[in-house]
Design a protein around this motif. Structure first.
Motif, short mmCIF file in Angstrom:
data_model
loop_
_atom_site.label_atom_id
_atom_site.label_comp_id
_atom_site.label_asym_id
_atom_site.label_seq_id
_atom_site.Cartn_x
_atom_site.Cartn_y
_atom_site.Cartn_z
N TRP A 34 -8.02 0.83 -3.97
CA TRP A 34 -8.42 1.80 -3.56
C TRP A 34 -8.94 2.11 -2.06
O TRP A 34 -9.75 1.45 -1.81
CB TRP A 34 -8.85 2.81 -4.39
N ALA A 93 -3.79 1.84 -2.98
CA ALA A 93 -3.40 3.34 -2.72
C ALA A 93 -4.27 4.06 -1.94
O ALA A 93 -5.61 3.73 -1.90
CB ALA A 93 -3.43 3.96 -4.05
N ARG A 142 0.67 -1.14 -0.01
CA ARG A 142 -0.09 0.01 0.06
C ARG A 142 0.83 1.17 0.03
O ARG A 142 1.88 1.37 0.68
CB ARG A 142 -0.87 0.04 1.20
N ASP A 146 0.78 5.50 0.39
CA ASP A 146 -0.19 6.33 0.97
C ASP A 146 0.36 7.96 0.86
O ASP A 146 0.04 9.03 1.39
CB ASP A 146 -0.32 6.35 2.62
N ILE A 167 -2.49 0.70 -10.11
CA ILE A 167 -3.21 0.33 -8.72
C ILE A 167 -4.57 -0.40 -8.91
O ILE A 167 -5.39 -0.29 -9.86
CB ILE A 167 -3.66 1.88 -7.93
N SER A 217 3.35 3.68 -8.97
CA SER A 217 2.44 2.47 -9.16
C SER A 217 2.97 1.66 -10.35
O SER A 217 3.28 0.39 -10.37
CB SER A 217 1.11 2.61 -9.13
N LEU A 241 1.12 8.92 -7.13
CA LEU A 241 0.66 7.43 -7.18
C LEU A 241 0.81 7.00 -8.52
O LEU A 241 1.00 5.71 -8.75
CB LEU A 241 -0.80 7.35 -6.49
#
Length: 483
Positions: free
Chosen positions: A310, A288, A259, A261, A307, A269, A265
């Motif tokens: 979510w 994410a 994951r 944070d 990703i 990813s 992103l």
């Protein structure tokens, strides 16, 4: 939890006393509806009915409630005595939870003595507005995720415990695969999900040890947070090391991954996906979070983000960009001594605020070939329609907008169903997960043009000829009287 009878605005009680003192307690019809879709969207999702049912079933004034109202100094003893024996005795019709809904159509209809119908207004709107808002927001987020799982984890940012619990329930109805809210999971038997915080990593001497200990505890649900120090040079390499050790030890990797944070992103990813694939973990989840909403998820998808899961918190549980649903509760009819419902209308300088009079119901019209929603039709209760005949539809405000559905090309179903009859609940709410499955099917009846976030196509909510004529006559009558 304390019963919710006093979850009401004071004026509901002062009006009740006024009706009581005047001897007026006619049976009336009230409609709960909303005027504008939240988030500038093309639809909404109905939610909150189960809590409304609990509220109505438990509606009573305790001795403590009566003592408090007496202490306010504005209620007479005969009225307080009436309240001490109060119970709801009317009928309630509602659109089931998880149903796609549109502006102006009754979501819930109350037929009851006016004192009873007046009292329950505030609580009904409080429950219906909040939960429908969050269910709608969740449906939008899940649409943006395009089949990826979405977890609700906004409890710490919710507007209090009730909003956190019932908001999470509504989010699951709207499509979320689960929630981080354990109390919601216990109360409504929905999946609870979660990983670990940065503090878990920071509490160990190094990141690798933190990952290893977590993996030993939860090998079948091993999602590791990789951005405590550095995602690409530390987090992912340490996660890969732990996954490799698990596999070498013969531990089955059933649900595992990482994951993120923080950071870019989309960019991260893509790199992380390549690193995991090259290490032999092509089925590892890339999850994410980080202030996500439907707009950011849609943008990340457009940028090719890899990703697959979510986590959405603040922007979902608070519906941050649209914090209120705007539902209203309006008197629509009063029953006369012969049992006929006399239509009532609220006028306004704002055309959209003029209400639809009468005792009504709602039909949904589908295109037969595609199963998609063609329009909704508000009509008077008791009206019937024959799908073997042509059906003329027209916009009640812009009446030149007309269409005719050819016989056999459409289907119809009534949306409002009986929930209470003479004060007795006759409807059993499905489980939350059953409602979610129903909602997912409901969303499939929407055209993609209605689901889009920018300038969505409007689904028309029209009036039947009979209802339109009734409304026009009443409006003409008021217009004549003003001259």
């Amino acid at each position: 939890m304390k019963h919710l009878t006093l979850l009401t605005d004071l004026y509901e009680l002062t009006m009740m006393q006024g009706y009581f003192k005047s001897g007026s307690n006619e049976t009336v019809v009230f409609d709960a509806f909303y005027r504008t879709n939240p988030c500038n969207g093309g639809y909404a999702v109905c939610a909150g009915l189960e809590q409304i049912m609990e509220y109505i079933r438990d509606l009573h004034f305790s001795a403590e409630d009566i003592d408090y109202l007496r202490a306010l100094g504005i209620f007479d003893e005969d009225f307080l005595e009436y309240l001490s024996a109060f119970r709801f005795s009317g009928d309630i019709y509602a659109i089931p939870e998880g149903t796609i809904i549109f502006p102006r159509e009754p979501l819930l209809k109350v037929i009851a003595p006016i004192m009873e119908a007046q009292l329950i207004e505030t609580a009904i709107l409080n429950i219906l507005n909040h939960q429908s808002l969050i269910a709608t927001k969740a449906a939008r987020v899940c649409y943006a995720a395009d089949g990826d799982s979405v977890m609700e984890f906004g409890l710490r940012r919710a507007q209090g415990p009730d909003a956190g619990v019932y908001g999470a329930r509504a989010a699951v109805i709207g499509g979320c695969c689960g929630t981080s809210n354990v109390l919601c999971g216990q109360m409504f038997d929905v999946p609870v999900k979660g990983t670990h915080a940065h503090s878990w990593i920071m509490s160990f001497p190094d990141e690798y040890t933190a990952f290893k200990k977590y993996a030993e505890l939860y090998p079948s649900a091993c999602i590791l947070l990789v951005d405590t120090y550095d995602t690409l040079t530390s987090g992912v390499p340490n996660a890969v090391r732990v996954f490799t050790e698990l596999r070498e030890a013969g531990v089955p990797l059933t649900f595992y991954g990482i994951r993120m944070d923080s950071g870019d992103l989309a960019y991260l990813s893509k790199i992380v996906r390549r690193m995991l694939d090259e290490a032999g973990f092509p089925d590892a989840v890339i999850s994410a979070s980080n202030d996500l909403d439907e707009y950011l998820i849609e943008t990340l998808k457009a940028q090719g983000a890899r990703i697959t899961s979510w986590g959405v918190g603040t922007n979902l549980i608070t519906s941050k960009d649209c914090p209120a649903f705007g539902g209203v509760y309006k008197l629509a009819a009063i029953q006369d001594e012969q049992g006929n419902f006399l239509p009532k209308i609220k006028l306004s300088e704002n055309t959209e605020k003029v209400t639809n009079p009468g005792n009504k119901t709602v039909y949904r019209i589908y295109e037969k070939d595609s199963g998609k929603i063609k329009a909704d039709l508000i009509c008077l209760a008791g009206e019937t329609f024959d799908t073997a005949r042509d059906l003329r539809l027209f916009d009640s405000l812009e009446t030149w907008k007309r269409t005719t559905l050819k016989a056999g090309s459409y289907t119809m179903r009534e949306l409002l169903i009986p929930i209470f009859k003479q004060g007795t609940c006759i409807y059993e709410s499905p489980s939350v997960m059953e409602i979610q499955r129903y909602c997912n099917k409901e969303k499939e009846t929407l055209w993609n043009e209605t689901k889009r976030f920018a300038n969505p196509h409007e689904v028309y909510v029209d009036l039947s000829d009979e209802l339109f004529d009734m409304k026009r006559k009443i409006l003409n009558k008021f217009s004549t009287e003003k001259q």
